[in-house]
Design a protein around this motif. Structure first.
Motif, PDB file in Angstrom:
ATOM      1  N   UNK A 230       0.880  -1.170   0.000  1.00 45.40           N
ATOM      2  CA  UNK A 230       0.000   0.000   0.000  1.00 45.40           C
ATOM      3  C   UNK A 230       0.922   1.226   0.000  1.00 45.40           C
ATOM      4  N   UNK A 231       1.461   1.526  -1.188  1.00 42.35           N
ATOM      5  CA  UNK A 231       2.404   2.635  -1.320  1.00 42.35           C
ATOM      6  C   UNK A 231       1.717   3.907  -1.768  1.00 42.35           C
ATOM      7  N   UNK A 232       2.485   4.861  -2.250  1.00 45.86           N
ATOM      8  CA  UNK A 232       1.907   6.150  -2.684  1.00 45.86           C
ATOM      9  C   UNK A 232       0.904   6.013  -3.811  1.00 45.86           C
ATOM     10  N   UNK A 236      -2.946   7.163  -3.430  1.00 39.60           N
ATOM     11  CA  UNK A 236      -3.543   8.188  -4.289  1.00 39.60           C
ATOM     12  C   UNK A 236      -4.863   7.708  -4.875  1.00 39.60           C
ATOM     13  N   UNK A 237      -4.913   6.429  -5.272  1.00 41.11           N
ATOM     14  CA  UNK A 237      -6.145   5.877  -5.849  1.00 41.11           C
ATOM     15  C   UNK A 237      -7.258   5.856  -4.802  1.00 41.11           C
ATOM     16  N   UNK A 238      -6.939   5.359  -3.599  1.00 43.68           N
ATOM     17  CA  UNK A 238      -7.950   5.273  -2.548  1.00 43.68           C
ATOM     18  C   UNK A 238      -8.422   6.661  -2.132  1.00 43.68           C
ATOM     19  N   UNK A 239      -7.485   7.594  -1.998  1.00 52.02           N
ATOM     20  CA  UNK A 239      -7.870   8.947  -1.591  1.00 52.02           C
ATOM     21  C   UNK A 239      -8.791   9.596  -2.626  1.00 52.02           C
ATOM     22  N   UNK A 240      -8.456   9.426  -3.903  1.00 45.06           N
ATOM     23  CA  UNK A 240      -9.304  10.012  -4.949  1.00 45.06           C
ATOM     24  C   UNK A 240     -10.688   9.361  -4.955  1.00 45.06           C
ATOM     25  N   UNK A 241     -10.732   8.037  -4.740  1.00 45.86           N
ATOM     26  CA  UNK A 241     -12.021   7.352  -4.705  1.00 45.86           C
ATOM     27  C   UNK A 241     -12.881   7.811  -3.541  1.00 45.86           C
ATOM     28  N   UNK A 266     -16.470   1.169  -6.760  1.00 45.50           N
ATOM     29  CA  UNK A 266     -15.988   2.287  -7.581  1.00 45.50           C
ATOM     30  C   UNK A 266     -14.658   1.933  -8.249  1.00 45.50           C
ATOM     31  N   UNK A 267     -13.772   1.272  -7.498  1.00 47.46           N
ATOM     32  CA  UNK A 267     -12.477   0.921  -8.093  1.00 47.46           C
ATOM     33  C   UNK A 267     -12.626  -0.179  -9.135  1.00 47.46           C
ATOM     34  N   UNK A 268     -13.648  -1.022  -9.014  1.00 45.30           N
ATOM     35  CA  UNK A 268     -13.891  -2.046 -10.029  1.00 45.30           C
ATOM     36  C   UNK A 268     -14.519  -1.467 -11.294  1.00 45.30           C
ATOM     37  N   UNK A 269     -15.251  -0.382 -11.125  1.00 50.27           N
ATOM     38  CA  UNK A 269     -15.865   0.285 -12.278  1.00 50.27           C
ATOM     39  C   UNK A 269     -15.545   1.768 -12.193  1.00 50.27           C
ATOM     40  N   UNK A 270     -14.292   2.140 -12.420  1.00 47.73           N
ATOM     41  CA  UNK A 270     -13.881   3.539 -12.200  1.00 47.73           C
ATOM     42  C   UNK A 270     -14.520   4.476 -13.223  1.00 47.73           C
ATOM     43  N   UNK A 271     -14.834   5.660 -12.753  1.00 49.43           N
ATOM     44  CA  UNK A 271     -15.358   6.692 -13.638  1.00 49.43           C
ATOM     45  C   UNK A 271     -14.210   7.310 -14.437  1.00 49.43           C
ATOM     46  N   UNK A 272     -14.494   7.873 -15.606  1.00 47.25           N
ATOM     47  CA  UNK A 272     -13.418   8.547 -16.370  1.00 47.25           C
ATOM     48  C   UNK A 272     -12.733   9.633 -15.547  1.00 47.25           C
ATOM     49  N   UNK A 273     -13.510  10.311 -14.696  1.00 48.53           N
ATOM     50  CA  UNK A 273     -12.927  11.358 -13.843  1.00 48.53           C
ATOM     51  C   UNK A 273     -11.891  10.772 -12.885  1.00 48.53           C
ATOM     52  N   UNK A 274     -12.196   9.602 -12.290  1.00 45.66           N
ATOM     53  CA  UNK A 274     -11.263   8.968 -11.354  1.00 45.66           C
ATOM     54  C   UNK A 274     -10.001   8.493 -12.086  1.00 45.66           C
ATOM     55  N   UNK A 275     -10.192   7.919 -13.277  1.00 44.42           N
ATOM     56  CA  UNK A 275      -9.035   7.462 -14.058  1.00 44.42           C
ATOM     57  C   UNK A 275      -8.138   8.641 -14.399  1.00 44.42           C
ATOM     58  N   UNK A 276      -8.745   9.760 -14.753  1.00 44.60           N
ATOM     59  CA  UNK A 276      -7.964  10.946 -15.108  1.00 44.60           C
ATOM     60  C   UNK A 276      -7.260  11.526 -13.881  1.00 44.60           C
ATOM     61  N   UNK A 277      -7.954  11.574 -12.740  1.00 49.91           N
ATOM     62  CA  UNK A 277      -7.333  12.112 -11.520  1.00 49.91           C
ATOM     63  C   UNK A 277      -6.131  11.270 -11.076  1.00 49.91           C
TER      64      UNK A 277
END
Length: 503
Positions: A230-232, A236-241, A266-277
């Motif tokens: 569980x690195x940076x 970052x992914x969890x925080x954005x989610x 959400x992480x299994x079906x990420x939104x385009x906004x999350x992928x971009x962030x």
């Protein structure tokens, strides 16, 4: 016949004229003073009716040192007394006086060398850890303290709750109680009226607590013998989610409470906004890079603890009650790892409930069987470390019970970061209660805490010969204390019901 005449001598002559010479002082015979000590035979002096005495010529070493150096070799001789405030726990057997425990009162005083109110209690099973803990809880109620048992794996505190008119919350598979470790707590109150600075400050606290929890839960999962990283990148992914699920990303005036399953979906079906962030090239790239993280979160939602910590909180806690307890005895059959994960979730939830505590709302947070949480790995240790560091700001006395120091140090290799953090945990508790231990464990305590051979012998001999006996370390000072229970307290703290009929 010629008569011999004698004249007047000087004395007679002066006396005739009225002057008497002083007489010569008389010398009195000298008298020898009686001897204070007398030599005796090797079997001691013999007198009628006096019995046998040890020899007065026993070999004794002679030492010369200052009063501030003497406590190094004889630590129990020069320890100064503690102020008689707080809970009267028992007897200081060296001074014969009463011994009191007042963690916050001591922190506020300059003459007691402690800076935090946390307590760690070590002891072999059956030596009196639970009785000492419950006696402290009961006696501090007179001073306005309330108690929260953050996980009771053996239902040891149930009789105490019943006497105080409180029903414990029972947590386990198939039971209706749900605890959401991602609950906001009081920090979400009045969010719409907060200015930008206060909102950012509260958001940092909430998201920081959630990340610490998820880091510990994900890190408890393993691929072979290696913990899931569980690195940076994962952080970052969890925080954005989490920010997207709560609406914080879009600046919503009311934040929505989320759960671990919602994050997993959400992480299994990420939104385009999350992928971009998260700066991934595509959704496929996102899914490929986060597979291990998603699978670890999936285990938490569909594993042994499914249905317990994956939904919104369903219990209503009366925070004005003298005690509240969360029973985990129904999880014992699921294994120590499941209990450890549950303790980690309850720890984060309890910390969230205590944020923004009112001044004077003092509480004792009991963490029983803490070693099961420590064995989850380094990230779980960091989570517990964060709880101890916040005790002063929240007004909490963190009370942790463990069997031996190796419970804390078994989180990794001897030179690992996890072990270094676990050792620091001992320094975050300025009050340590050391009940009876076997010699091997006492040597570990001596090495980790720098006790010295005299303190080690107290733990292995005196403390082992009676329940409730313990070496109390308050800062650098040490005391031999016998906990004293009222008969009613003894009945409430009796934990040997299962084997009581053996005698």
């Amino acid at each position: 016949m010629r008569r011999t005449t004698t004249g007047r001598d000087v004395t007679r002559l002066l006396a005739d004229f009225g002057h008497d010479l002083p007489a010569a002082p008389s010398v009195s015979p000298s008298v020898r003073e009686p001897r204070l000590f007398r030599n005796a035979s090797r079997r001691g002096p013999r007198h009628r009716g006096s019995g046998w005495a040890a020899s007065t010529r026993a070999p004794v070493s002679v030492w010369r040192m200052t009063s501030d150096q003497a406590p190094v070799l004889w630590p129990f001789i020069a320890a100064t007394g503690l102020p008689p405030t707080g809970a009267q726990m028992g007897i200081d057997v060296l001074s014969g006086g009463s011994f009191y425990l007042d963690p916050f009162g001591w922190v506020l005083r300059d003459d007691v060398p402690i800076t935090n109110p946390n307590v760690i209690c070590f002891g072999k099973p059956g030596r009196g850890k639970s009785a000492t803990t419950k006696a402290f809880i009961l006696r501090m109620m007179d001073f306005g303290y309330r108690t929260l048992i953050l996980g009771d794996p053996k239902d040891e505190y149930e009789p105490l709750c019943s006497v105080l008119g409180v029903e414990p919350f029972r947590i386990g598979p198939g039971l209706p109680a749900r605890i959401n470790p991602l609950a906001f707590g009081p920090l979400a109150q009045g969010w719409a009226d907060l200015n930008a600075g206060e909102a950012q400050s509260r958001a940092a606290i909430v998201f920081g607590r959630w990340l610490t929890l998820l880091r510990g839960l994900v890190g408890s999962q393993r691929v072979g013998d290696t913990p899931v990283p569980f690195g940076p990148v994962e952080e970052n992914v969890v925080k954005a989610g989490l920010r997207q699920l709560t609406g914080y990303t879009h600046g919503n005036t009311h934040l929505a409470e989320t759960t671990i399953p919602e994050l997993w979906h959400l992480l299994n079906a990420p939104t385009p906004e999350l992928v971009d962030q998260c700066r991934y090239a595509s959704t496929r790239h996102f899914l490929d890079e986060t597979r291990l993280l998603r699978d670890a979160l999936g285990q938490l939602t569909s594993g042994a603890l499914a249905g317990i910590f994956d939904d919104h909180t369903s219990i209503t806690v009366d925070w004005a009650a003298p005690i509240q307890s969360l029973s985990l005895s129904r999880l014992e059959l699921l294994g120590e790892e499941a209990v450890g994960i549950a303790l980690t979730c309850l720890s984060s939830w309890g910390r969230g409930m205590r944020e923004l505590a009112d001044p004077g709302d003092l509480r004792i947070m009991v963490r029983d069987e803490v070693w099961k949480q420590m064995r989850l790995g380094a990230e779980a240790v960091k989570s517990f470390d964060g709880d101890l560091r916040l005790s002063r700001s929240h007004g909490d006395v963190q009370w942790a019970n463990a069997h031996k120091p190796s419970d804390l140090l078994s989180v990794g290799d001897a030179s690992s970061q996890a072990v270094a953090i676990a050792k620091d945990l001992l320094h975050l508790a300025d009050i340590k209660i050391l009940h009876g231990q076997d010699l091997g464990v006492a040597r570990d305590l001596e090495q980790v805490m720098g006790l010295g051979p005299i303190a080690r012998d107290v733990i292995t001999t005196w403390a082992m010969h009676g329940k409730g006996r313990a070496l109390w370390c308050v800062g650098e000072q040490q005391y031999k204390v016998q906990t004293v229970l009222h008969p009613t307290e003894a009945a409430l703290t009796f934990t040997n019901d299962a084997i009581a009929g053996a005698g």
